[in-house]
Design an enzyme around this catalytic site. Structure first.
Site, mmCIF file in Angstrom:
data_model
loop_
_atom_site.group_PDB
_atom_site.id
_atom_site.type_symbol
_atom_site.label_atom_id
_atom_site.label_comp_id
_atom_site.label_asym_id
_atom_site.label_seq_id
_atom_site.Cartn_x
_atom_site.Cartn_y
_atom_site.Cartn_z
ATOM 1 N N SER B 18 0.835 -0.956 0.055
ATOM 2 C CA SER B 18 0.011 -0.131 0.158
ATOM 3 C C SER B 18 0.893 1.193 0.012
ATOM 4 O O SER B 18 1.879 1.126 -0.626
ATOM 5 C CB SER B 18 -0.976 -0.257 1.068
ATOM 6 N N HIS B 45 -2.507 -1.223 -3.466
ATOM 7 C CA HIS B 45 -3.640 -0.347 -3.403
ATOM 8 C C HIS B 45 -3.101 1.019 -4.110
ATOM 9 O O HIS B 45 -2.421 1.540 -3.995
ATOM 10 C CB HIS B 45 -3.776 0.151 -2.046
ATOM 11 N N ASP B 138 -4.504 -4.235 5.783
ATOM 12 C CA ASP B 138 -4.540 -5.193 4.765
ATOM 13 C C ASP B 138 -3.297 -6.148 4.773
ATOM 14 O O ASP B 138 -2.444 -5.622 5.026
ATOM 15 C CB ASP B 138 -4.895 -4.554 3.431
#
Ligand SMILES: C[S@@+](CC[C@H](N)C(=O)[O-])C[C@H]1O[C@@H](n2cnc3c(N)ncnc32)[C@H](O)[C@@H]1O
EC number: 3.1.1.61
Lengths: 269, 193
Positions: B18, B45, B138
């Site tokens: 991310s 992401h 996540d």
């Protein structure tokens, strides 16, 4: 954990008892949705789930609603809608009458977006938009044309990015956290259940949109559904798919030509 | 013995990242020898733009084939696959991709957990999961599933991460078999069989 055989048995039940065929759906997604549903509804075992689905028709309906993915947006992928505006509608506008099919329309955000495009191109009065889905419950929402108000800021931005020049809020009335879209937009929308797996062609269209539905099907079912669309399109009709879906490698590929970078194909024979 | 090794040969390497992980990939890509014998699947992401510029950008950093995963594409060894923006990426039993447009998970689509869990079920011990920099939870659940199914997990050393939260979260939840800096991750990948 849920075994693949368990899912196969359940899918056979659904077909035998209710006539719904999910056997050619993408297994990875189905499995996730089933596990999610069991967690949501606190269903202790797979046997229990099977029993409920087999014996309780109301629960069966919920099951179908929850294992299919109904997420949708207005003006999703603005460049796609811009291409509809700039490249497709001017061509359709030359016809005396325009028929559009939204296959797998979910709660209708895409259909209302299209109605707005048609209205702005001054074509809405000679158009009909057929909105179909497998789930009766999402179609109820299409009929109402009411969407959450807190989404409108984003939809308005996407609308502008798609080439819209008006104040987006002129298309709805805000009330108690809901946006109710103008009746005028809904007047040309025809709503019906239609299962892409088992139902056949029901009309001839100038434009078919089926976005983010084929990703849930395996290759063979994708191919069958694309054939159904081919049969349902008039000559020089258009087919629009989701940004990650394609006609490439399908049986009908040679009959279509991709227009531009967007996932829009024109039927050439 | 030998047969056992063959059975567990790495078939897929998953990399999840991310905020702050793109820089890591830019250093990692040129350091990975392009003759790797497994598929590398990357879940990042990113903002909701549908553009595929990222895979083009990454492809300038390696000789190996770099592409965005397409729906129902077969997953082939020796390639870098990037999860497309705004879809979850799932793995089917016949080792093909499926895309999924369901709800965001951990505020993310694609979600790292979704791809990791789906792959763990298919590849079992032949899978390696790697988690990079990020400011989100996540990836932890996905790594734990990979471990449970017999695969190996590597987490970026939080001290070397621009955003340490995500790797630290994984480590605190005992999801990391190895904790590596970027150079060590490259060595690890180059020694994977
Ligand atoms: C992710 S939504 C896509 C909505 C919209 N087209 C979009 O792109 O935003 C998928 C829809 O396909 C519908 N669907 C799934 N299987 C179907 C089938 N066999 N026949 C008709 N619709 C189906 C689901 O009920 C769901 O509403």
């Amino acid at each position: 954990m849920i075994e693949d055989e368990d899912i196969a048995i359940l899918l056979n039940d659904l077909f035998d008892i209710y006539g719904y065929d999910f056997t050619r759906y993408s297994k990875a997604s189905l499995k996730r949705r089933i596990i999610r549903l069991c967690a949501l509804d606190k269903i202790p075992s797979y046997a229990e789930l099977r029993y409920k689905v087999r014996t309780d028709e109301t629960y069966f309906k919920r099951f179908v609603e929850e294992i299919t993915v109904n997420v949708t947006e207005m003006f999703r992928d603005p460049s796609f809608y811009k291409s509809l505006r700039d490249d497709i509608l001017p061509v359709l506008g030359t016809k005396p009458f325009i028929r559009i099919w939204h296959a797998g329309c979910s709660t209708g955000e895409e259909v209302y977006s299209m109605a707005i495009l048609l209205k702005e191109a001054n074509l809405l009065r000679k158009s009909l938009l057929y909105a179909t889905d497998l789930n009766p419950s999402v179609l109820e929402k299409v009929r109402k044309g009411i969407f959450p108000l807190n989404q409108m800021k984003q939809y308005s931005e996407s609308y502008i990015a798609s080439g819209g020049i008006h104040d987006f809020s002129m298309y709805y009335t805000a009330n108690y956290g809901q946006a109710k879209f103008n009746r005028e937009l809904a007047e040309k929308i025809i709503i019906s259940t239609h299962n892409l797996v088992s139902d056949s062609s029901f009309n001839e269209f100038d434009l078919i949109l089926c976005r983010n539905v084929l990703i849930y099907f395996d290759k063979e079912l994708q191919d069958r559904v694309l054939k159904l669309f081919d049969e349902s399109l008039g000559t020089l009709g258009y087919l629009a798919l989701g940004t990650k879906e394609t006609l490439k490698f399908s049986a009908v590929q040679s009959k279509f030509k991709q227009l531009n970078r967007e996932k829009i194909w024109k039927k050439i024979i | 013995m030998e047969e056992n090794n063959l059975k567990n040969a790495c078939k897929a390497l998953l990399i999840g990242g991310s905020a702050g992980s793109l820089q890591v990939l830019f250093s990692l890509f040129p350091a990975i020898r392009p003759d790797f014998t497994f598929a590398v699947i990357i879940v990042l992401h990113r903002r909701n733009s549908g553009d595929s510029a990222l895979s083009e950008l990454l492809s300038t950093k390696t000789l190996a084939h770099t592409l965005e995963a397409e729906d129902k594409d077969p997953i082939l060894p020796g390639k870098f696959y990037l999860a497309p923006a705004d879809y979850h990426l799932l793995i089917e039993k016949n080792e093909t991709f499926s895309l999924d447009y369901s709800e965001k998970i951990n505020f993310s689509r694609p979600s790292i957990d979704v791809t990791f869990e789906s792959a763990a079920e298919i590849y079992g011990p032949s899978l390696v999961g790697m988690l990079l920099s990020g400011a989100n939870e996540d990836g932890t659940r996905g790594l734990l599933t990979i471990k449970k199914m017999g695969g190996k997990t590597v987490v970026q050393n939080p001290e070397t991460a621009q955003m340490p939260f995500m790797p630290q979260h994984a480590i605190s939840n005992h999801a990391a078999d190895y904790i590596h800096d970027i150079r060590e991750m490259a060595d690890f990948i180059n020694n994977l069989r």
